[in-house]
Design a protein around this motif. Structure first.
Motif, PDB file in Angstrom:
ATOM      1  N   ASP B 236       0.793  -1.226   0.000  1.00 30.09           N
ATOM      2  CA  ASP B 236       0.000   0.000   0.000  1.00 30.09           C
ATOM      3  C   ASP B 236       0.831   1.284   0.000  1.00 30.09           C
ATOM      4  O   ASP B 236       0.277   2.380   0.071  1.00 30.09           O
ATOM      5  N   VAL B 237       2.163   1.172  -0.077  1.00 33.31           N
ATOM      6  CA  VAL B 237       2.972   2.396  -0.061  1.00 33.31           C
ATOM      7  C   VAL B 237       2.804   3.166  -1.373  1.00 33.31           C
ATOM      8  O   VAL B 237       2.627   2.580  -2.440  1.00 33.31           O
ATOM      9  N   THR B 238       2.838   4.490  -1.274  1.00 32.65           N
ATOM     10  CA  THR B 238       2.805   5.326  -2.481  1.00 32.65           C
ATOM     11  C   THR B 238       4.145   6.027  -2.678  1.00 32.65           C
ATOM     12  O   THR B 238       4.343   6.727  -3.666  1.00 32.65           O
ATOM     13  N   ALA B 248      17.825   2.092  -4.006  1.00 36.59           N
ATOM     14  CA  ALA B 248      16.731   2.719  -4.774  1.00 36.59           C
ATOM     15  C   ALA B 248      16.606   2.054  -6.149  1.00 36.59           C
ATOM     16  O   ALA B 248      15.491   1.833  -6.638  1.00 36.59           O
ATOM     17  N   LEU B 249      17.738   1.706  -6.770  1.00 40.68           N
ATOM     18  CA  LEU B 249      17.666   1.004  -8.059  1.00 40.68           C
ATOM     19  C   LEU B 249      17.019  -0.364  -7.878  1.00 40.68           C
ATOM     20  O   LEU B 249      16.274  -0.835  -8.739  1.00 40.68           O
ATOM     21  N   GLY B 250      17.301  -1.007  -6.738  1.00 39.51           N
ATOM     22  CA  GLY B 250      16.627  -2.262  -6.415  1.00 39.51           C
ATOM     23  C   GLY B 250      15.119  -2.051  -6.290  1.00 39.51           C
ATOM     24  O   GLY B 250      14.323  -2.902  -6.702  1.00 39.51           O
ATOM     25  N   CYS B 251      14.713  -0.907  -5.742  1.00 41.98           N
ATOM     26  CA  CYS B 251      13.277  -0.578  -5.639  1.00 41.98           C
ATOM     27  C   CYS B 251      12.665  -0.435  -7.033  1.00 41.98           C
ATOM     28  O   CYS B 251      11.545  -0.893  -7.280  1.00 41.98           O
ATOM     29  N   TYR B 252      13.402   0.203  -7.949  1.00 41.21           N
ATOM     30  CA  TYR B 252      12.918   0.306  -9.333  1.00 41.21           C
ATOM     31  C   TYR B 252      12.594  -1.090  -9.880  1.00 41.21           C
ATOM     32  O   TYR B 252      11.553  -1.314 -10.486  1.00 41.21           O
ATOM     33  N   SER B 253      13.511  -2.028  -9.687  1.00 41.13           N
ATOM     34  CA  SER B 253      13.305  -3.389 -10.205  1.00 41.13           C
ATOM     35  C   SER B 253      12.113  -4.058  -9.540  1.00 41.13           C
ATOM     36  O   SER B 253      11.338  -4.760 -10.194  1.00 41.13           O
ATOM     37  N   ALA B 254      11.981  -3.848  -8.228  1.00 37.60           N
ATOM     38  CA  ALA B 254      10.863  -4.471  -7.501  1.00 37.60           C
ATOM     39  C   ALA B 254       9.533  -3.916  -8.016  1.00 37.60           C
ATOM     40  O   ALA B 254       8.556  -4.662  -8.174  1.00 37.60           O
ATOM     41  N   LEU B 255       9.491  -2.610  -8.293  1.00 35.73           N
ATOM     42  CA  LEU B 255       8.256  -2.010  -8.823  1.00 35.73           C
ATOM     43  C   LEU B 255       7.938  -2.618 -10.188  1.00 35.73           C
ATOM     44  O   LEU B 255       6.797  -3.004 -10.458  1.00 35.73           O
ATOM     45  N   LEU B 260       4.251  -2.100 -11.333  1.00 34.35           N
ATOM     46  CA  LEU B 260       3.978  -0.729 -10.903  1.00 34.35           C
ATOM     47  C   LEU B 260       4.969   0.221 -11.564  1.00 34.35           C
ATOM     48  O   LEU B 260       6.088  -0.179 -11.906  1.00 34.35           O
ATOM     49  N   SER B 261       4.557   1.468 -11.716  1.00 35.68           N
ATOM     50  CA  SER B 261       5.446   2.391 -12.390  1.00 35.68           C
ATOM     51  C   SER B 261       5.901   3.491 -11.433  1.00 35.68           C
ATOM     52  O   SER B 261       5.163   3.929 -10.547  1.00 35.68           O
ATOM     53  N   CYS B 262       7.136   3.925 -11.613  1.00 38.97           N
ATOM     54  CA  CYS B 262       7.710   5.030 -10.843  1.00 38.97           C
ATOM     55  C   CYS B 262       7.809   6.214 -11.781  1.00 38.97           C
ATOM     56  O   CYS B 262       8.354   6.066 -12.877  1.00 38.97           O
ATOM     57  N   PRO B 263       7.285   7.407 -11.491  1.00 37.06           N
ATOM     58  CA  PRO B 263       6.690   7.806 -10.219  1.00 37.06           C
ATOM     59  C   PRO B 263       5.166   7.725 -10.204  1.00 37.06           C
ATOM     60  O   PRO B 263       4.573   8.079  -9.192  1.00 37.06           O
ATOM     61  N   ASP B 264       4.523   7.255 -11.293  1.00 35.89           N
ATOM     62  CA  ASP B 264       3.054   7.326 -11.341  1.00 35.89           C
ATOM     63  C   ASP B 264       2.394   6.572 -10.192  1.00 35.89           C
ATOM     64  O   ASP B 264       1.466   7.077  -9.562  1.00 35.89           O
ATOM     65  N   ASP B 265       2.880   5.345  -9.925  1.00 35.19           N
ATOM     66  CA  ASP B 265       2.289   4.577  -8.832  1.00 35.19           C
ATOM     67  C   ASP B 265       3.027   4.797  -7.512  1.00 35.19           C
ATOM     68  O   ASP B 265       2.420   4.931  -6.464  1.00 35.19           O
ATOM     69  N   VAL B 266       4.344   4.788  -7.588  1.00 32.24           N
ATOM     70  CA  VAL B 266       5.155   4.907  -6.369  1.00 32.24           C
ATOM     71  C   VAL B 266       6.335   5.847  -6.626  1.00 32.24           C
ATOM     72  O   VAL B 266       7.063   5.684  -7.606  1.00 32.24           O
ATOM     73  N   SER B 267       6.497   6.832  -5.759  1.00 39.48           N
ATOM     74  CA  SER B 267       7.673   7.715  -5.817  1.00 39.48           C
ATOM     75  C   SER B 267       8.843   7.045  -5.101  1.00 39.48           C
ATOM     76  O   SER B 267       8.642   6.298  -4.140  1.00 39.48           O
ATOM     77  N   VAL B 268      10.067   7.315  -5.577  1.00 42.78           N
ATOM     78  CA  VAL B 268      11.258   6.720  -4.955  1.00 42.78           C
ATOM     79  C   VAL B 268      12.300   7.814  -4.711  1.00 42.78           C
ATOM     80  O   VAL B 268      12.539   8.654  -5.579  1.00 42.78           O
ATOM     81  N   VAL B 269      12.885   7.795  -3.504  1.00 42.98           N
ATOM     82  CA  VAL B 269      13.976   8.719  -3.181  1.00 42.98           C
ATOM     83  C   VAL B 269      15.177   7.901  -2.724  1.00 42.98           C
ATOM     84  O   VAL B 269      15.031   6.962  -1.937  1.00 42.98           O
ATOM     85  N   GLY B 270      16.363   8.229  -3.229  1.00 44.63           N
ATOM     86  CA  GLY B 270      17.588   7.537  -2.823  1.00 44.63           C
ATOM     87  C   GLY B 270      18.400   8.366  -1.841  1.00 44.63           C
ATOM     88  O   GLY B 270      17.893   9.319  -1.243  1.00 44.63           O
ATOM     89  N   PRO B 330       3.411  13.948  -7.277  1.00 42.02           N
ATOM     90  CA  PRO B 330       2.335  14.061  -6.289  1.00 42.02           C
ATOM     91  C   PRO B 330       1.593  12.736  -6.167  1.00 42.02           C
ATOM     92  O   PRO B 330       1.480  11.978  -7.142  1.00 42.02           O
ATOM     93  N   LYS B 331       1.073  12.463  -4.995  1.00 40.26           N
ATOM     94  CA  LYS B 331       0.348  11.218  -4.748  1.00 40.26           C
ATOM     95  C   LYS B 331      -0.865  11.118  -5.673  1.00 40.26           C
ATOM     96  O   LYS B 331      -1.592  12.085  -5.856  1.00 40.26           O
ATOM     97  N   GLY B 332      -1.041   9.930  -6.244  1.00 42.66           N
ATOM     98  CA  GLY B 332      -2.219   9.668  -7.062  1.00 42.66           C
ATOM     99  C   GLY B 332      -2.298  10.512  -8.318  1.00 42.66           C
ATOM    100  O   GLY B 332      -3.378  10.734  -8.843  1.00 42.66           O
ATOM    101  N   SER B 333      -1.167  11.001  -8.781  1.00 44.04           N
ATOM    102  CA  SER B 333      -1.181  11.824 -10.002  1.00 44.04           C
ATOM    103  C   SER B 333      -1.304  10.927 -11.215  1.00 44.04           C
ATOM    104  O   SER B 333      -0.994   9.755 -11.171  1.00 44.04           O
TER     105      SER B 333
END
Lengths: 333, 333
Positions: B236-238, B248-255, B260-270, B330-333
């Motif tokens: 449920d994280v956004t 963070a690159l590992g997070c990209y792969s997990a998405l 899921l797409s970054c940043p549309d579904d989930v934002s990522v900060v390293g 932005p969340k839910g953009s």
């Protein structure tokens, strides 16, 4: 401050004479004491954290087990994996690397060489070679890595630049490209020179013309210099082979600047497959060189040379591999 | 092979006694000969390529002008610019760096420390510190860089992990995110631990809940380990704050894996703004640490410590900066 333990402390803990402890600690004389005694001394040395004094030994035996490693700039992503390979290769023989960066400055390189020789360095691995460099004052074994000199009296480990560029031209030709450009690297470096020559040869092999307006020369293997060269390319190219990956990134910027898109308008191929070449936008098609293995091989060559300074100067050329990613597309697609 | 030139050769060319040549060549005794004589000797030494023997001098003065630099792995892109800063900082004082990689192996680190001490290293800069590392056997000055120990008796140069994570949470909160996750780094390292603690604190400051299912721990600061941890995150994280850029690159792969797409579904900060963080797809929003300056500062701290081993152990914390790129929205953009 506590004093570091001495050989006497080790001998005293192991209940042997200092001379015996000394023999046990030196791998070359260890055979002169019994295995049991040797083990007792080694145990004692370990428990005290005794560090045999290499500086003293270095004066006696004239070897320090240190190699000087000189590169242009550790921040160029091609060098860290090469240096890591060098260190692992040296380590196999109990050697360590003393490191220096030149930023391509020859005066700085001379200073580094002198300073390292003053620290009893047994040999050098240089990633800074220029084609016309003189054979170094030959007191100290030297190996070149990645770049070589035109004369072949210094051992070197390089890549198969010819095969790499040939496979790039072949790929582009097979996709229908005929107006292929080249943003060459600096011609005073073997990497820039060999790849440029290979480009001319490979184009001829494929019956393609090399228009002088489609070849430009970058003053350095950097993204910025690559960009400055690439904007001067004749605009009719549909594909570009860059002297290395950083120059290829400069080509990306030049295309952006001209409102062109890669690969739709122009395909781009790099050289090296540096770390993160796959993460570029688009992923960079490039020629993979075996970075780590080059370093490892250079270290082994140097160790061979140190052990036997009069062996002929070997040249090791490692194979390369074309890695296709999103930066190339059929012509006019 | 030709023999290296000796002090006698230099003296003979400069037409002075060997003792005079020796005085002229040593900066500490140069004042005892006339400037003219000193210059003649230095010229002669230069033209012969004479390298003063530091090993001999090292035994007399107990300094070798070499510092040991130990890092986990040069291939982690965060280290080359730090190491380059260290080398430039050491160079200002005529020092050089002896390099070693541990791959995070403590046994290997002990071997390296011993081997370097055996080569008369004047001090150490370690990028390998663990929170619970004991104070090193204190014969040799030591400085920690990037990571520190929990006890504060070793000088260190680190980054403002708190301020960095705070600014990341603040950005995400301002974009409407409330279900923010954290893929933390290893907790035995100060970087992993401080950023995790900062995450918990910053969430509280913003009135946001830290759901245990939204915090996972990576076993290493690598893309692979980051990926393995990130796939376990509650779905449920956004937005996700990663322990560092590789995670963070590992997070990209997990998405990707979860469709899921970054940043549309989930934002990522390293964290780090390592080289090429800007070239990722999407460009990675991250906290920029001053890599090169950290290295420079660590070298200066070590030189200070070598000159004056009893000064109090300073902790230097360098400022960081939020760099916003395409990986947050932005969340839910």
């Amino acid at each position: 401050m506590e004093k570091p333990p001495t050989i006497k402390d080790v001998a005293s803990l192991a209940k042997v004479h200092a001379a015996t402890a000394s023999r046990a600690l030196n791998p070359q004389t260890r055979g002169k004491v019994s295995t049991r005694t040797a083990n007792r001394v080694l145990e004692a040395a370990k428990s005290l954290g005794y560090a045999p004094n290499s500086a003293a030994r270095s004066l006696r035996t004239k070897t320090s087990s240190v190699a000087g490693v000189i590169i242009p700039d550790l921040r160029n992503p091609v060098f860290p994996p090469i240096v890591r390979g060098i260190e692992d290769g040296l380590r196999e023989a109990g050697y360590m690397a003393l490191m220096g960066n030149t930023d391509g400055d020859e005066e700085r390189e001379r200073e580094l060489l002198l300073a390292m020789r003053g620290r009893q360095t047994d040999g050098f691995i240089l990633a800074t070679g220029r084609r016309n460099d003189p054979t170094p004052a030959d007191h100290v074994p030297t190996v070149l890595v990645n770049r070589r000199t035109d004369s072949s009296d210094i051992p070197s480990v390089t890549n198969d630049n010819n095969a790499g560029v040939y496979s790039a031209v072949q790929l582009l030709a097979s996709l229908g490209h005929t107006r292929i450009g080249h943003v060459a690297g600096p011609q005073e470096l073997s990497t820039g020179w060999e790849r440029y020559r290979a480009f001319v040869d490979a184009m001829a092999s494929h019956g393609l013309e090399v228009d002088p307006g489609r070849v430009v020369f970058s003053t350095a293997f950097t993204e910025e210099a690559g960009y400055r060269a690439a904007v001067e390319l004749q605009r009719d190219v549909t594909a570009v082979i860059a002297g290395n990956d950083l120059i290829a990134l400069g080509c990306y910027s030049a295309l952006d600047e001209h409102g062109l898109s890669c690969p739709d308008d122009v395909s781009v191929v790099g050289f090296n497959d540096m770390p993160f070449a796959d993460k570029q936008r688009p992923g960079l098609t490039t020629i993979r060189i075996p970075h780590y293995e080059m370093g490892l091989e250079a270290a082994r060559l140097l160790l061979e040379r140190i052990a036997n300074p009069t062996t002929p100067a070997k040249r090791v050329i490692l194979p390369v591999e074309l890695i296709r990613r999103g930066s190339v597309a059929p012509k006019g697609s």
